[in-house]
Structures are given as C-alpha cells and as structure tokens.
Design an enzyme around this catalytic site. Structure first.
Site, PDB file in Angstrom:
ATOM      1  N   GLY A  55     -57.297 -20.050 -36.699  1.00  0.00           N
ATOM      2  CA  GLY A  55     -56.470 -20.689 -37.728  1.00  0.00           C
ATOM      3  C   GLY A  55     -55.815 -21.940 -37.180  1.00  0.00           C
ATOM      4  N   ASN A  56     -54.818 -22.443 -37.879  1.00  0.00           N
ATOM      5  CA  ASN A  56     -54.074 -23.603 -37.373  1.00  0.00           C
ATOM      6  C   ASN A  56     -52.633 -23.518 -37.852  1.00  0.00           C
ATOM      7  OD1 ASN A  56     -53.826 -25.130 -39.981  1.00  0.00           O
ATOM      8  ND2 ASN A  56     -56.064 -25.005 -39.843  1.00  0.00           N
ATOM      9  N   TYR A  57     -51.832 -24.526 -37.475  1.00  0.00           N
ATOM     10  CA  TYR A  57     -50.376 -24.446 -37.687  1.00  0.00           C
ATOM     11  C   TYR A  57     -49.918 -24.864 -39.083  1.00  0.00           C
ATOM     12  CZ  TYR A  57     -50.078 -24.072 -32.606  1.00  0.00           C
ATOM     13  OH  TYR A  57     -50.194 -23.672 -31.314  1.00  0.00           O
TER      14      TYR A  57
ATOM     15  N   ALA B 132     -55.423 -27.953 -44.241  1.00  0.00           N
ATOM     16  CA  ALA B 132     -55.990 -28.099 -42.900  1.00  0.00           C
ATOM     17  C   ALA B 132     -57.120 -27.064 -42.805  1.00  0.00           C
ATOM     18  CB  ALA B 132     -54.920 -27.854 -41.851  1.00  0.00           C
TER      19      ALA B 132
END
Ligand code: PMT
Length: 403
Positions: free
Chosen positions: A211-213, A279
C-alpha cells in the site's frame, strides 16, 4: 471576480458572538461588490452590535423578531427565504449551529434558515474547546450533510485570550468564498464528476498488502468542494478512514487498483469530468497466497510483481472532446519534467503537481502545495494552503476548463 455578486440578494444572519463586529465590515464589502444585504439578527447578536449600525450599512431595516415592534406587521421568513440568492450566517455560534442542525426554530434567524431554498454558508466563531467539542463537530457534519457550506474558522488568539481554532474567517475571505461559489456554480451545477481518492491495497496474502501513505484527505476535499458547487460526484475511494457528508456524493469503496479501475471505467463515460487523485499502486503481486505466508517455512522470499492498469491513461484513451480529465503527479525529483510527461502520456487536460520535497505537501497532512500545469504548458504555482483551499483552486481551474 468583478461583478459576480452584483444584484445578488444575501441574507446575513448574525448571532451572539464577539465576532459580530466583523459583520459591519462584511456588509460593507458585500455592498461594495453590488450585493443587496438583508440582516437577520438573533436577540443575543444585538448585545454585540447595534441594529442601527447594521441597517445604516445595509440600507435595510434589520430583522430580528417575528413581528415588527413598530407596527406589528409580520416578518415573513418564507418570503425572505425565497428572496435570497444565498444565506450567510457569520458569525455562527455553537448554539445557532446546534439549532440549525436540529431544527429548533425559536428565533427569526432559524425559521429563515429552515425556509431558505438558496445555498447556505456558515462561518463559525467560538472558543477553541467549544469548536473542537464532538457535539459542535457532529452538528457541523449534520449541516454539511444538508449541503450547507462551512467556512472553516482560522487559528489565532480568541476572545478568551486562548490560542486555537475558532476565530471567524476574515470578512474579505468570506466574500471571496461567495464569489468563488457564484462563479464556479454555473459551470459545475449538475455536472457529473468522477473522483478517485486514497491508496489502493494490493494483497500479498490474507493478512498483508502493498500500500502507500495516502490518507484520502486531498481527494475527499475535492469531492466535498465539487458537491458544494452543485456537481453530482462519484467518489471512488480506496481504503481510508474518512467519511463523506454531502448528499451529492455517491461513494464507491474499493480496495485494489483493479477494483478502482473497474469502478472508474464504468462511471467515466456518463461523466463530464474526472479528477484522479488516488495514489494507485503501480504493481501488484502476481500471485496472492490464499493462506498466511509463514516465515518459518518460507525463509527468504521474493515477490513477483506485475503492473496494474493505469486508470488515468485508460480514461485518457476513451475521453471525448467534451470531457475534462485531471490527474495528479506526486514527485520527489525533476518534478515539472515528470509531471509534463504524465500530462501528455495520459492525455490529461491539466495536472496537479505536488512534491514530497515541499514541507507540508503530499500525503497525510492537512495542507498541500501545488502547481497546476495545463496542456498548453501554462504553469500556476500556488502557496502552501489547507487541502480544503487547495481543492477550491483545483475546482476553479476545472470550472474554467468546463466553460
Ligand atoms: O491522500 P492524501 O494523504 O491527502 O495525499 C494526497 C496525494 C499525495 C495522494 C495526492 O495529492 C496525489 O498526489 N495523488 C496522486 C498520487 C500518485 O499516485 O501520483 P502518480 O504520479 O504516481 O500518478 C499520476 C497520476 O496517474 C495520478 O493522477 C494517479 O491517480 C494516476 N494513476 C497512477 C497509477 C495508476 N495505475 N493509475 C492511475 O490512474
């Protein structure tokens, strides 16, 4: 914005806060722009500013009671509600916000609010703890869910001499919010807009993911802003801990890039515009283990990743001439060059560049710093602002592209 407020009928609701003195500046600024202002004040509001000041500045008698004290004629809140192009409650106390949220119609201001068919703007003013209290926040969320526009208070020294969030926004800024509303409203009214927001999660096994932030804050601020301008928003959200309030927002929750792609490709053909703020993970594990991968048995491991579909490029490929496609570029180096590359490759109308090299920009924080680059190569650099205000800048650009 020139003449945008000329001849607009504005009801200005004033309540019992020390910030009521700013209402005088507000009336002056609105009248200077050519607006017609009718003040409705609560009994508590009159303790802070005199009706004489307000009627002199607005050139209209101030309304406070259900019946005129002078001749007993009825002040019709219904007629007022129909007359208005906008109702602005500034300052709005916690008490008035609570009454608005719950329909407690015990004064002329609240009955007018309940009868008003025009858009309503609320500029809260109160002590920081009152503003932060869950009761106030829930009432504000309730007003948002009715489609009302909340003009966030700013941080600074308050009447209590405590410092924090609760100061009513400055009159010039409030006027700017109204101007922006009226100038973009006609462009966005009833327009169908798809927005992607948040991260995507790409499953490795039942307990792990790539995943990402991304928190979703930027995309959700865009959705609220478009909805407030009258657009019908389809918000395709990755896994985030945010809620949506506005009735014009249809939310589709997804987890993976593939699910986001499927939702976007389905919604886009019926839409006037899409803003791709998510994102999206560029890669996913080729194989997703059906059971939890065990460290003891697997030892060292290699993940084989395969590319996900590029949602922005896919929409760019099917975009009609009358559709507007907006992308984001999150960069860490050579920002402008990379952003322009994405703008062209994905056939975007404009791209919103944010760089992780700028403090307070990008993931998770409540602020962002952007540069908008359009397909003719024009660049507009904006200062660091709240994501709410950044969303307004992006939506303004979208509104002029839709013209
Ligand atoms: O959610 P927040 O915490 O508020 O943070 C906001 C943000 C930093 C996520 C947001 O401002 C932002 O920059 N979003 C885009 C992030 C990104 O993935 O950028 P990119 O440069 O990798 O992608 C370029 C564009 O293509 C983006 O519009 C992206 O949505 C889109 N894309 C990318 C990959 C993919 N497979 N499909 C896509 O549609």
């Amino acid at each position: 914005m020139g003449e945008i407020l000329k001849n607009k009928h504005i009801i200005l609701g004033i309540t019992g806060s020390i910030a009521a003195y700013k209402a005088a500046y507000l009336i002056r600024a609105l009248v200077k722009k050519g607006a017609e202002v009718q003040v409705v004040i609560t009994p508590a509001g009159k303790e802070f500013i005199t009706p004489l000041t307000l009627s002199t500045l607005s050139s209209h008698p101030v309304i406070s009671e259900f019946f005129s004290n002078r001749d007993g004629t009825w002040n019709s809140h219904v007629d007022l509600g129909l007359w208005a192009d906008a109702m602005l409650i500034a300052p709005a106390t916690a008490s008035t916000i609570g009454k608005m949220a719950n329909g407690i119609a015990d004064n002329m201001l609240i009955t007018t609010y309940l009868s008003c068919k025009a858009p309503v703007f609320v500029a809260p003013a109160m002590d920081l703890d009152m503003f932060a209290h869950p009761s106030t926040q829930q009432n504000l969320d309730r007003l948002r869910s009715f489609g009302n526009h909340i003009i966030e208070p700013t941080s600074g020294e308050l009447a209590s001499h405590l410092v924090g969030k609760g100061r009513m926004e400055e009159p010039d800024q409030i006027v700017a919010v109204l101007e922006t509303y009226f100038s973009t409203q006609s462009q966005l009214e009833k327009k169908k807009i798809v927005i992607t927001a948040g991260p995507t999660y790409e499953k490795i096994d039942p307990v792990r993911f790539i995943g990402n932030y991304s928190s979703g804050k930027m995309g959700f601020a865009l959705a609220e802003t478009c909805a407030q301008q009258g657009a019908e928003v389809t918000l395709i959200a990755g896994p985030v801990a945010l809620k949506t309030n506005h009735p014009n927002i249809k939310r589709i929750d997804v987890e993976s890039a593939e699910e986001m792609y499927q939702a976007a490709i389905k919604a886009f053909p019926e839409s006037d515009a899409a803003i791709l703020c998510a994102a999206v993970a560029d890669y996913r594990p080729e194989v997703q283990a059906s059971d939890k991968i065990k460290r003891e048995t697997e030892g060292e491991m290699t993940l084989h990743l395969v590319p996900n579909k590029d949602i922005a490029a896919s929409l760019g490929a099917i975009k009609r001439d009358n559709q507007i496609l907006v992308g984001f570029a999150l960069e860490t180096n050579n920002e402008t060059v990379h952003a322009i590359g994405k703008l062209k490759r994905k056939k975007l109308d404009f791209i919103v560049l944010n760089s992780l090299r700028d403090a307070g920009a990008g993931f998770r924080c409540d602020t962002n710093k952007i540069t908008i680059i359009d397909k003719k190569g024009h660049e507009t650099v904006y200062p660091l602002k709240s994501k709410q205000k950044v969303a307004e800048d992006i939506v303004n650009q979208l509104a002029s592209s839709l013209k």
